[in-house]
Scaffold this motif. Structure first.
Motif, mmCIF file in Angstrom:
data_model
loop_
_atom_site.group_PDB
_atom_site.id
_atom_site.type_symbol
_atom_site.label_atom_id
_atom_site.label_comp_id
_atom_site.label_asym_id
_atom_site.label_seq_id
_atom_site.Cartn_x
_atom_site.Cartn_y
_atom_site.Cartn_z
ATOM 1 N N LEU A 94 0.827 -1.208 0.000
ATOM 2 C CA LEU A 94 0.000 0.000 0.000
ATOM 3 C C LEU A 94 0.862 1.259 0.000
ATOM 4 C CD1 LEU A 94 -2.766 1.431 0.303
ATOM 5 C CD2 LEU A 94 -2.472 1.208 2.777
ATOM 6 N N LEU A 95 1.878 1.292 0.862
ATOM 7 C CA LEU A 95 2.740 2.475 0.944
ATOM 8 C C LEU A 95 3.531 2.682 -0.343
ATOM 9 C CD1 LEU A 95 4.084 2.133 4.604
ATOM 10 C CD2 LEU A 95 2.302 3.677 3.768
ATOM 11 N N GLN A 96 4.052 1.594 -0.896
ATOM 12 C CA GLN A 96 4.818 1.727 -2.132
ATOM 13 C C GLN A 96 3.950 2.210 -3.283
ATOM 14 O OE1 GLN A 96 6.493 -2.227 -2.441
ATOM 15 N NE2 GLN A 96 8.443 -1.590 -1.526
ATOM 16 N N GLN A 97 2.736 1.670 -3.389
ATOM 17 C CA GLN A 97 1.850 2.086 -4.470
ATOM 18 C C GLN A 97 1.414 3.547 -4.294
ATOM 19 O OE1 GLN A 97 0.872 0.427 -7.241
ATOM 20 N NE2 GLN A 97 2.315 -1.174 -6.685
ATOM 21 N N THR A 98 1.107 3.930 -3.063
ATOM 22 C CA THR A 98 0.715 5.319 -2.818
ATOM 23 C C THR A 98 1.863 6.263 -3.140
ATOM 24 O OG1 THR A 98 -0.746 4.568 -1.037
ATOM 25 C CG2 THR A 98 -0.212 6.911 -1.102
ATOM 26 N N ARG A 99 3.059 5.899 -2.726
ATOM 27 C CA ARG A 99 4.246 6.707 -2.998
ATOM 28 C C ARG A 99 4.454 6.867 -4.507
ATOM 29 N NH1 ARG A 99 8.938 6.805 -5.927
ATOM 30 N NH2 ARG A 99 10.746 7.534 -4.771
ATOM 31 N N THR A 100 4.311 5.754 -5.255
ATOM 32 C CA THR A 100 4.511 5.807 -6.711
ATOM 33 C C THR A 100 3.457 6.668 -7.389
ATOM 34 O OG1 THR A 100 5.484 3.600 -6.658
ATOM 35 C CG2 THR A 100 4.728 4.403 -8.799
ATOM 36 N N ARG A 101 2.207 6.529 -6.952
ATOM 37 C CA ARG A 101 1.136 7.317 -7.575
ATOM 38 C C ARG A 101 1.330 8.818 -7.292
ATOM 39 N NH1 ARG A 101 0.513 2.632 -8.682
ATOM 40 N NH2 ARG A 101 2.030 3.385 -10.192
ATOM 41 N N TYR A 102 1.791 9.152 -6.084
ATOM 42 C CA TYR A 102 2.020 10.562 -5.744
ATOM 43 C C TYR A 102 3.150 11.135 -6.605
ATOM 44 C CZ TYR A 102 2.947 14.797 -3.056
ATOM 45 O OH TYR A 102 3.136 16.112 -2.687
ATOM 46 N N MET B 210 -6.503 0.203 -6.889
ATOM 47 C CA MET B 210 -5.947 0.090 -5.541
ATOM 48 C C MET B 210 -7.047 0.099 -4.485
ATOM 49 S SD MET B 210 -2.574 2.522 -5.731
ATOM 50 C CE MET B 210 -2.367 2.442 -3.945
ATOM 51 N N GLN B 211 -8.081 0.910 -4.694
ATOM 52 C CA GLN B 211 -9.177 0.950 -3.723
ATOM 53 C C GLN B 211 -9.913 -0.382 -3.671
ATOM 54 O OE1 GLN B 211 -11.204 4.580 -5.105
ATOM 55 N NE2 GLN B 211 -10.704 5.537 -3.161
ATOM 56 N N GLN B 212 -10.125 -0.991 -4.831
ATOM 57 C CA GLN B 212 -10.758 -2.313 -4.838
ATOM 58 C C GLN B 212 -9.868 -3.340 -4.151
ATOM 59 O OE1 GLN B 212 -11.945 -3.432 -8.782
ATOM 60 N NE2 GLN B 212 -13.183 -1.605 -9.100
ATOM 61 N N LEU C 48 -5.574 6.680 0.179
ATOM 62 C CA LEU C 48 -6.015 6.497 -1.207
ATOM 63 C C LEU C 48 -7.025 7.567 -1.606
ATOM 64 C CD1 LEU C 48 -6.354 2.600 -1.396
ATOM 65 C CD2 LEU C 48 -4.476 4.045 -2.148
ATOM 66 N N TYR C 49 -7.939 7.895 -0.691
ATOM 67 C CA TYR C 49 -8.889 8.969 -0.989
ATOM 68 C C TYR C 49 -8.150 10.300 -1.176
ATOM 69 C CZ TYR C 49 -12.972 6.079 0.056
ATOM 70 O OH TYR C 49 -13.950 5.111 0.020
ATOM 71 N N GLY C 50 -7.133 10.544 -0.345
ATOM 72 C CA GLY C 50 -6.342 11.761 -0.487
ATOM 73 C C GLY C 50 -5.620 11.820 -1.820
ATOM 74 N N MET C 51 -5.093 10.678 -2.258
ATOM 75 C CA MET C 51 -4.427 10.646 -3.557
ATOM 76 C C MET C 51 -5.405 10.956 -4.681
ATOM 77 S SD MET C 51 -1.269 10.411 -3.926
ATOM 78 C CE MET C 51 -1.602 10.347 -5.672
ATOM 79 N N LYS C 52 -6.645 10.451 -4.566
ATOM 80 C CA LYS C 52 -7.638 10.763 -5.600
ATOM 81 C C LYS C 52 -7.988 12.250 -5.577
ATOM 82 C CE LYS C 52 -10.614 8.011 -7.200
ATOM 83 N NZ LYS C 52 -11.781 7.167 -7.506
#
Length: 759
Positions: free
Chosen positions: A552-560, A585-587, A626-630
């Motif tokens: 989760l952290l790695q994916q969030t970091r990459t998307r940001y 990611m949310q699913q 994830l909501y924050g990233m969206k």
């Protein structure tokens, strides 16, 4: 020319071998789902019982190859060349179509695919022949009555099977309840006798009575004395089942294994035409063509109107291939798992999302249920609810449903197939068995308000796949037949090469995927939760939670980082990809949370109470990230999509520095979680290569304060120099600063919750 057609026959039989393999992998759901779902015994024994049934059924097959010879088309109006075009189109389409469905883990009907492929290929040539010869009509070329009968019989069976399965299972559950052991002394003999009699009737009438190896006198005697024979079998089986119960034998296991054998036998006996009917018809056509001495375009194939005569060697060889496929194919287990998951009694990870149609159906069902609650007297409602108390369910460890429902599934599927046969309505065994399983799961209240939307979506997806099978089979076979007919030998060779390449590539990819999934099973221990002992659940949950948190952290970091870089370079395509990835990611996050909740429920009460709060706090923080990233990515995507002004150079540089430091903290958080070094030193202290938990939280908080200062500076910039910076761009950058602060706050909450959960 005859040499080419001989090579074509050899290729068709090669495709038949592949078709047998992929077809059995798909149709394994017909006879394995009840035994596998109830965990009646080990998977190896279940497959062994089914394999014996498949081999016996293939060896004593009734040779029902007529549907491939003259069931859909009228062969007397087609030349040998045209017939071979139809057969080639059918086999090329069938192999690819079934392989695709197997790879997706979706059950489909080999009967439907064969019928609609024959229909599509024949329709293509019928259009050409009618346009060239006005004296011909479609009724002279297409057996429309038989085709319509097959189609209606197949699709009508869906509604009938669902309604009957729901009603019978509801009544059965009222009698036995989920805690069925105290009631067996009164009903098990009758229930077992009725079930075994129905299965034997299924075997005798549906399979053995039509076998060419059954003497005509025996068939006639069975037909004349069916009622008396069944009454005698019922009386004997009832006494035998009651005696076995007194001897402490589990009668339900006998019913389920015998039913699995019977369905496997019937499948191999009656559905064998779906796999080898076309190559055998092609071989018969070739032999007739060689004997005639005429040209391929002049020799008409009226000989196919004669009844089929299949060599026992072909049947035994086909049976051996089917058994090998059943024992070795991983795709068969994937298809079975789809059916088992959709009929699972307990909640868990759902394979399908929610659809608008499913949500509408659930709301309608809830309104109907509320109306019935008003009509029924309170005492009746309480009594019915007491019969459906799922807390008392008796199920094997890891089973999806109990032995009673598995028995009803098998008996009902067999009886409905017999009924359709007696009414001369061809049925799809896939459709009947799958829909019966869905009806019985609905009657057992397995579809709760929390899971009904996902289960109904899954059922609708499978049923939609069946209709898609029919449409794709018809259109693809029609197109391939047209290419074969118009392109001649050269284009046929190209199609053969293309199909062979596709099969090789898809199977190589399937092996890679299976290998990757096997590695994932090892890295995500909760994927095998049902196989873990209670004492092992906490260790598995800890390991799984750590790996899921890192992901989760790695994916969030990459998307940001991707979002900030896309804003710097004005890359709209990259931002759209980020938004799509965030939806995925949310699913994934919802599915993973459900999986971990299932593990939490299996923990000891004292440990579960201690860890429960931190688990949910961490999970909520992850969702908020994830909501924050969206809230960052979607406005940025809309900004670029609308063609608004880009960020000025000074803000781009500032954003780049912010992105570097923000992603750096996410990297440090990952290092903290995955740190393997907790080496004990003197004094009980530990040495670790990861950043200190307290220091990391302090650094993040300090950076948040710097972001507050940057945000205040930006607001001042808006006030003093509003004309230099467009309003939309200024507001977008302000939003990025605010949401980045919130991302870091959620990261702190997530780390704090993880620290207390895992310590």
């Amino acid at each position: 020319m005859s040499v080419f057609y001989l090579l074509m026959i050899i290729f068709l039989f090669s495709l038949a071998i592949v078709d047998l393999w992929v077809g059995v992998s798909n149709d394994a759901v017909n006879f394995l789902n009840s035994a596998v779902g109830s965990r009646v015994t080990t998977l190896r024994r279940i497959i062994l019982v089914a394999a014996i049934g498949v081999f016996v059924g293939a060896a004593v097959s009734n040779g029902m190859m007529d549907i491939a010879r003259h069931g859909i088309f009228r062969p007397e109006h087609f030349s040998f060349e045209e017939i071979m075009c139809i057969f080639m189109a059918v086999m090329l389409t069938d192999v690819i179509l079934l392989d695709v469905f197997n790879s997706l883990g979706m059950p489909t009907s080999t009967t439907v695919s064969l019928v609609f492929e024959l229909l599509g290929g024949t329709f293509c040539l019928a259009c050409i022949k009618v346009s060239n010869d006005p004296a011909l009509a479609f009724s002279d070329l297409l057996n429309t009555e038989k085709a319509l009968q097959v189609i209606l019989g197949i699709f009508l069976s869906v509604g009938i099977a669902f309604v009957v399965g729901t009603i019978v299972q509801w009544l059965t559950r009222l009698i036995f309840t989920f805690h069925y052991t105290p009631r067996l002394r009164w009903f098990i003999g009758l229930f077992g006798g009725l079930s075994i009699t129905a299965i034997l009737y299924f075997v005798l009438v549906k399979t053995m009575a039509k076998s060419p190896y059954m003497p005509a006198e025996a068939n006639q005697w069975i037909a004349d004395n069916t009622t008396l024979l069944m009454l005698g079998i019922f009386a004997g089986c009832t006494l035998l089942m009651q005696l076995l119960y007194w001897l402490r034998v589990n009668v339900f296991k006998i019913i389920i294994l015998f039913g699995t054998f019977a369905l496997a036998l019937a499948f191999a006996s009656n559905d064998l035409v779906n796999f080898v009917g076309v190559p055998l018809a092609a071989l018969s056509s070739y032999q007739d063509f060689i004997a005639s001495g005429a040209g391929a375009s002049e020799h008409m194939m009226g000989a196919l109107n004669a009844p089929a005569s299949t060599s026992p060697l072909f049947l035994i060889g086909a049976g051996a291939i089917m058994v090998t496929a059943l024992l070795c194919s991983k795709k068969a287990q994937n298809v079975v798992q789809t059916s088992v998951n959709l009929s699972r009694q307990a909640e868990g990870e759902e394979m399908f999302g929610g659809s608008r149609v499913a949500k509408s159906l659930v709301r309608g069902a809830n309104r109907i249920n509320a109306a019935l609650q008003v009509i029924l007297p309170p005492k009746v409602r309480r009594w019915i609810d007491s019969r459906f108390n799922k807390d008392e369910a008796i199920m094997a460890d890891g089973a999806a449903f109990d032995l009673i429902r598995a028995s009803v599934n098998l008996v009902l599927a067999g009886l409905l197939i017999i009924m359709g046969t007696s009414l001369k309505l061809p049925l799809s065994t896939t459709y009947v068995t799958f829909i019966v399983a869905m009806g019985t799961s609905l009657a057992d209240r397995a579809w709760t308000r929390e899971s009904a939307v996902y289960r109904i979506t899954g059922v609708l997806s499978v049923i939609g796949g069946w209709f898609l099978t029919a449409a794709v089979a018809f259109l693809a076979a029609m197109l391939v037949c047209l290419l074969c007919h118009s392109g001649g030998i050269a284009l046929m060779l190209i199609l053969i090469l293309v199909v062979s390449t596709v099969l090789i590539v898809t199977n190589v990819q399937a092996r890679r995927k299976a290998k990757a999934e096997a590695m994932q099973d090892k890295s995500m221990p909760l994927d095998n939760l049902d196989k873990l002992a209670p004492a092992e659940v906490w260790d598995a949950l800890q390991a799984h939670h750590a790996k899921a948190s890192i992901q989760l952290l790695q994916q969030t970091r990459t998307r940001y980082w991707d979002t900030c870089c896309a804003m710097e370079t004005e890359d709209l395509r990259a931002l759209r990809r980020v938004c799509k990835d965030l939806d995925d990611m949310q699913q994934w996050k919802r599915r993973n949370r459900s999986r971990e909740l299932m593990a939490m429920r299996r923990l000891p009460v004292s440990l579960s109470l201690e860890k429960n709060t931190w688990f949910h706090l961490g999970s909520n923080a992850g969702e908020q990230m994830l909501y924050g990233m969206k809230r960052i990515a979607v406005p940025c995507c809309e900004h670029l999509d609308s063609g608004f002004s880009p960020l000025p150079e000074d803000l781009r540089q500032e954003l780049h520095l912010i992105a570097q430091e923000t992603t750096g903290y996410y990297d440090q958080a990952v290092e903290y979680i995955q740190d393997p070094l907790r080496l004990p030193l003197q004094g009980g202290e530990t040495e670790s290569s990861a950043p200190s938990y307290e220091v990391l939280l302090q650094d993040i908080e300090a950076f948040k304060l710097r972001l507050s200062a940057l945000r205040k500076k930006h607001l001042d910039r808006l006030t003093t120099n509003s004309a230099a910076l467009p309003q939309q761009t200024a507001l977008l950058y302000l939003n990025v600063l605010q949401e980045t602060q919130q991302l870091l706050s959620e990261l702190r909450h997530f780390l704090r919750a993880y620290h207390h959960f895992a310590e």
